[in-house]
Scaffold this motif. Structure first.
Motif, PDB file in Angstrom:
ATOM      1  N   ASN A   6     -16.885  -0.849  20.001  1.00  0.00           N
ATOM      2  CA  ASN A   6     -18.024   0.076  20.062  1.00  0.00           C
ATOM      3  C   ASN A   6     -17.503   1.489  20.287  1.00  0.00           C
ATOM      4  OD1 ASN A   6     -20.021  -1.948  19.765  1.00  0.00           O
ATOM      5  ND2 ASN A   6     -19.737  -2.522  21.915  1.00  0.00           N
ATOM      6  N   PHE A   7     -16.779   1.998  19.299  1.00  0.00           N
ATOM      7  CA  PHE A   7     -16.156   3.308  19.430  1.00  0.00           C
ATOM      8  C   PHE A   7     -17.080   4.407  18.927  1.00  0.00           C
ATOM      9  CE2 PHE A   7     -12.105   0.785  18.757  1.00  0.00           C
ATOM     10  CZ  PHE A   7     -11.692   0.878  20.075  1.00  0.00           C
ATOM     11  N   THR A   8     -17.051   5.532  19.635  1.00  0.00           N
ATOM     12  CA  THR A   8     -17.517   6.781  19.056  1.00  0.00           C
ATOM     13  C   THR A   8     -16.280   7.467  18.477  1.00  0.00           C
ATOM     14  OG1 THR A   8     -17.152   8.025  21.101  1.00  0.00           O
ATOM     15  CG2 THR A   8     -19.308   6.969  20.822  1.00  0.00           C
ATOM     16  N   LEU A   9     -16.488   8.558  17.753  1.00  0.00           N
ATOM     17  CA  LEU A   9     -15.345   9.273  17.195  1.00  0.00           C
ATOM     18  C   LEU A   9     -14.442   9.795  18.307  1.00  0.00           C
ATOM     19  CD1 LEU A   9     -13.861  10.356  14.734  1.00  0.00           C
ATOM     20  CD2 LEU A   9     -15.354  12.379  14.814  1.00  0.00           C
ATOM     21  N   ASP A  10     -15.046  10.288  19.400  1.00  0.00           N
ATOM     22  CA  ASP A  10     -14.251  10.818  20.520  1.00  0.00           C
ATOM     23  C   ASP A  10     -13.452   9.716  21.206  1.00  0.00           C
ATOM     24  OD1 ASP A  10     -15.081  13.395  20.083  1.00  0.00           O
ATOM     25  OD2 ASP A  10     -16.706  13.330  21.556  1.00  0.00           O
ATOM     26  N   SER A  11     -14.094   8.561  21.456  1.00  0.00           N
ATOM     27  CA  SER A  11     -13.393   7.488  22.150  1.00  0.00           C
ATOM     28  C   SER A  11     -12.297   6.888  21.279  1.00  0.00           C
ATOM     29  CB  SER A  11     -14.374   6.395  22.594  1.00  0.00           C
ATOM     30  OG  SER A  11     -14.990   5.775  21.464  1.00  0.00           O
ATOM     31  N   ALA A  12     -12.524   6.814  19.965  1.00  0.00           N
ATOM     32  CA  ALA A  12     -11.487   6.318  19.059  1.00  0.00           C
ATOM     33  C   ALA A  12     -10.309   7.291  19.011  1.00  0.00           C
ATOM     34  CB  ALA A  12     -12.064   6.114  17.651  1.00  0.00           C
ATOM     35  N   THR A  13     -10.613   8.586  18.986  1.00  0.00           N
ATOM     36  CA  THR A  13      -9.553   9.600  18.993  1.00  0.00           C
ATOM     37  C   THR A  13      -8.732   9.521  20.267  1.00  0.00           C
ATOM     38  OG1 THR A  13     -10.891  11.079  17.615  1.00  0.00           O
ATOM     39  CG2 THR A  13      -9.080  12.072  18.856  1.00  0.00           C
ATOM     40  N   GLN A  14      -9.422   9.371  21.403  1.00  0.00           N
ATOM     41  CA  GLN A  14      -8.706   9.303  22.679  1.00  0.00           C
ATOM     42  C   GLN A  14      -7.824   8.061  22.752  1.00  0.00           C
ATOM     43  OE1 GLN A  14     -10.452   8.478  26.863  1.00  0.00           O
ATOM     44  NE2 GLN A  14     -10.364  10.707  26.729  1.00  0.00           N
ATOM     45  N   LEU A  15      -8.322   6.923  22.254  1.00  0.00           N
ATOM     46  CA  LEU A  15      -7.515   5.707  22.277  1.00  0.00           C
ATOM     47  C   LEU A  15      -6.287   5.870  21.379  1.00  0.00           C
ATOM     48  CD1 LEU A  15      -6.972   2.800  23.055  1.00  0.00           C
ATOM     49  CD2 LEU A  15      -8.526   2.070  21.222  1.00  0.00           C
ATOM     50  N   ALA A  16      -6.457   6.471  20.212  1.00  0.00           N
ATOM     51  CA  ALA A  16      -5.317   6.690  19.316  1.00  0.00           C
ATOM     52  C   ALA A  16      -4.276   7.582  19.976  1.00  0.00           C
ATOM     53  CB  ALA A  16      -5.792   7.311  17.999  1.00  0.00           C
ATOM     54  N   VAL A  17      -4.738   8.607  20.684  1.00  0.00           N
ATOM     55  CA  VAL A  17      -3.815   9.496  21.406  1.00  0.00           C
ATOM     56  C   VAL A  17      -3.055   8.727  22.476  1.00  0.00           C
ATOM     57  CG1 VAL A  17      -3.719  11.431  23.034  1.00  0.00           C
ATOM     58  CG2 VAL A  17      -5.063  11.633  20.954  1.00  0.00           C
ATOM     59  N   LEU A  18      -3.774   7.919  23.238  1.00  0.00           N
ATOM     60  CA  LEU A  18      -3.139   7.140  24.301  1.00  0.00           C
ATOM     61  C   LEU A  18      -2.087   6.183  23.733  1.00  0.00           C
ATOM     62  CD1 LEU A  18      -6.283   6.282  26.477  1.00  0.00           C
ATOM     63  CD2 LEU A  18      -4.470   7.898  27.054  1.00  0.00           C
ATOM     64  N   LEU A  19      -2.407   5.562  22.623  1.00  0.00           N
ATOM     65  CA  LEU A  19      -1.476   4.594  22.035  1.00  0.00           C
ATOM     66  C   LEU A  19      -0.240   5.286  21.469  1.00  0.00           C
ATOM     67  CD1 LEU A  19      -3.911   2.124  20.242  1.00  0.00           C
ATOM     68  CD2 LEU A  19      -2.918   1.972  22.527  1.00  0.00           C
ATOM     69  N   LYS A  50     -18.086   3.145  10.537  1.00  0.00           N
ATOM     70  CA  LYS A  50     -17.935   3.250  11.985  1.00  0.00           C
ATOM     71  C   LYS A  50     -16.474   3.558  12.334  1.00  0.00           C
ATOM     72  CE  LYS A  50     -21.687   0.028  13.086  1.00  0.00           C
ATOM     73  NZ  LYS A  50     -22.052  -1.246  13.769  1.00  0.00           N
ATOM     74  N   PRO A  51     -16.255   4.374  13.390  1.00  0.00           N
ATOM     75  CA  PRO A  51     -14.875   4.710  13.766  1.00  0.00           C
ATOM     76  C   PRO A  51     -14.096   3.489  14.248  1.00  0.00           C
ATOM     77  CG  PRO A  51     -16.443   6.230  14.769  1.00  0.00           C
ATOM     78  CD  PRO A  51     -17.245   5.095  14.210  1.00  0.00           C
ATOM     79  N   VAL A  52     -12.868   3.371  13.805  1.00  0.00           N
ATOM     80  CA  VAL A  52     -11.939   2.338  14.263  1.00  0.00           C
ATOM     81  C   VAL A  52     -10.596   3.011  14.524  1.00  0.00           C
ATOM     82  CG1 VAL A  52     -13.071   0.493  12.966  1.00  0.00           C
ATOM     83  CG2 VAL A  52     -11.201   1.773  11.912  1.00  0.00           C
ATOM     84  N   VAL A  53      -9.696   2.288  15.152  1.00  0.00           N
ATOM     85  CA  VAL A  53      -8.341   2.776  15.365  1.00  0.00           C
ATOM     86  C   VAL A  53      -7.401   1.966  14.481  1.00  0.00           C
ATOM     87  CG1 VAL A  53      -6.479   3.136  17.012  1.00  0.00           C
ATOM     88  CG2 VAL A  53      -8.843   3.474  17.725  1.00  0.00           C
ATOM     89  N   GLU A  54      -6.788   2.627  13.525  1.00  0.00           N
ATOM     90  CA  GLU A  54      -5.854   1.958  12.621  1.00  0.00           C
ATOM     91  C   GLU A  54      -4.457   1.998  13.231  1.00  0.00           C
ATOM     92  OE1 GLU A  54      -6.304   4.184   9.051  1.00  0.00           O
ATOM     93  OE2 GLU A  54      -8.135   3.129   8.436  1.00  0.00           O
ATOM     94  N   VAL A  55      -3.831   0.826  13.345  1.00  0.00           N
ATOM     95  CA  VAL A  55      -2.516   0.740  13.970  1.00  0.00           C
ATOM     96  C   VAL A  55      -1.489   0.235  12.960  1.00  0.00           C
ATOM     97  CG1 VAL A  55      -3.435   0.375  16.290  1.00  0.00           C
ATOM     98  CG2 VAL A  55      -2.976  -1.595  14.826  1.00  0.00           C
ATOM     99  N   GLU A  56      -0.255   0.652  13.175  1.00  0.00           N
ATOM    100  CA  GLU A  56       0.858   0.194  12.342  1.00  0.00           C
ATOM    101  C   GLU A  56       2.013  -0.168  13.260  1.00  0.00           C
ATOM    102  OE1 GLU A  56       3.822   1.748   8.737  1.00  0.00           O
ATOM    103  OE2 GLU A  56       2.160   3.011   9.458  1.00  0.00           O
ATOM    104  N   PHE A  57       2.530  -1.379  13.098  1.00  0.00           N
ATOM    105  CA  PHE A  57       3.621  -1.849  13.951  1.00  0.00           C
ATOM    106  C   PHE A  57       4.977  -1.396  13.400  1.00  0.00           C
ATOM    107  CE2 PHE A  57       0.208  -4.900  14.780  1.00  0.00           C
ATOM    108  CZ  PHE A  57       0.200  -4.919  16.171  1.00  0.00           C
TER     109      PHE A  57
END
Length: 411
Positions: A205-218, A150-157
């Protein structure tokens, strides 16, 4: 090592063939004025902490520009209007304007909140929990997948954020960490162990599009002030189709008139100029496709204008050759001397145009930049066709009997 004439001709033929093949294989991207899109007007709002100023609006404009560019949207227009408003025009979003609004207007304030032993449902507005970290502490955000695919958003501080995150997770094993976006919970995982490397995943509950958009926003960062949408208008593609057809007609007429003039005035040399011009058109269309350049109405105007400019070099060369022939020199020596004397004026005039294009691109926005890019591309190709292609054609046809006559050059 000097390259023989047959090899030169073969290289030119291959380049022309590849250019035509690429152009026919790839569709050219169209800008807002040709394919339609969405026109949005946002107004920045004051907050108790931050008042809207010119500097604030500039920061908002830069963040929106970063968000749009990371999604690969071509030829967006982002302009300030007054002291509080931003006008955003995006090609290709007329069918789904809400996704553009979500991308641009979302404040995108990411917060990691300590909810202790309390699990908070996704979608809940959370205001009563202390904030541990925010999106400002992030170094990167990318789309990834969990163990179930499932799509997730991987973050690095960043280093400071990683240190705080490691300490918090070490001291709060078994407790919950709520992750909120603009105050709304998007995930609330339990801390199972210390995370010392500053890397984590945002699950939801991400789709690939919503995960991509969140990563862009971040990655682009949070807006310093909220935006209100005050106008939305769809720009239909009907005008674009009419404009494209009219532009194609104008381009064809321009090429025919230029070729006719060169043929009448320079006789057989005009045929060489016309072949060179056709090579120019083929190379230009091929490079437009290769670079995936976005075609706008000003861009089409630049292309049509550059067609006329493309024969400037040939005119200079032909006049120099005529001057040499009038001095009584042989055909080949006149051709070589004519080209040799033409290099400097051709380069001077075309480099001046390139400098003007660079200035337009640097200081311009939106369609002005599109005009500058097309003008620069056309100018660069015209230098190649005038100096190289025309020279090769003269060498190729120099053995024909018709080339021996002064009438060949309009003398």
């Amino acid at each position: 090592m000097r390259i023989g004439l047959p090899i030169k001709v073969a290289i030119i033929v291959v380049l022309i063939g590849l250019s035509v093949w690429v152009f026919l294989r790839q569709s050219v991207k169209l800008g807002l004025d040709l394919q339609g899109g969405v026109h949005l007007v946002f107004e920045a709002q004051d907050t108790p902490q931050i008042k809207v100023t010119g500097d604030t609006l500039s920061r908002v404009q830069a963040i929106i520009d970063s968000r749009i560019n990371q999604l690969g949207i071509t030829e967006p227009i982002i302009q300030r209007e007054g002291d509080r408003r931003l006008v955003v025009e995006l090609p290709g979003y007329q069918e789904d304007p809400q996704s553009a609004i979500d991308l641009i207007g979302k404040t995108a304030l990411l917060e990691f909140k300590d909810t202790g032993t309390r699990y908070v449902e996704e979608g809940t507005k959370l205001t009563d929990a202390p904030t541990i970290l925010t999106g400002a502490d992030l170094k990167d955000a990318r789309v990834g997948y969990d163990q179930f695919g499932k799509p997730v958003v991987e973050v690095e501080f960043n280093p400071e954020g990683a240190k705080v995150f490691a300490e918090f997770t070490r001291n709060n094993i078994g407790r919950y960490l709520a992750i909120t976006l603009d105050g709304v919970v998007i995930s609330c995982p339990v801390i199972n162990s210390e995370i010392p490397d500053g890397k984590g995943q945002i699950e939801g509950n991400f789709t690939l599009d919503s995960a991509t958009q969140l990563a862009v926003l971040l990655r682009a960062g949070a807006l310093p002030v909220p935006l209100n949408l005050i106008e939305m208008r769809r720009v239909g593609p009907t005008l674009g189709k009419d404009t494209i057809n009219a532009s194609i007609r104008a381009a064809v007429i321009a090429v025919i008139l230029i070729m006719g003039f060169m043929l009448v005035y320079y006789r057989f040399s005009g045929i060489i100029a016309d072949i060179s011009l056709l090579c120019y058109v083929a190379l230009l269309l091929g490079l437009v496709s290769v670079f995936k350049a976005t075609l706008t109405l000003p861009g089409i105007a630049a292309l049509i204008m550059s067609v006329g400019m493309a024969v400037d070099g040939n005119v200079i060369i032909f006049e120099r050759i005529k001057e040499e022939l009038k001095k009584g020199k042989t055909l080949m020596s006149s051709i070589e001397a004519g080209f040799r004397r033409s290099y400097a004026p051709i380069l001077d005039s075309q480099i001046t145009t390139l400098i003007a294009s660079a200035v337009l691109f640097y200081f311009g926005t939106g369609s002005v930049r599109g005009f500058a890019v097309m003008l620069a591309l056309g100018t660069a190709i015209s230098i190649f066709t005038a100096i190289t292609v025309t020279h090769i054609l003269f060498q190729l046809f120099s053995q024909l009997k018709i080339m021996k006559s002064p009438k060949t050059f309009g003398i």
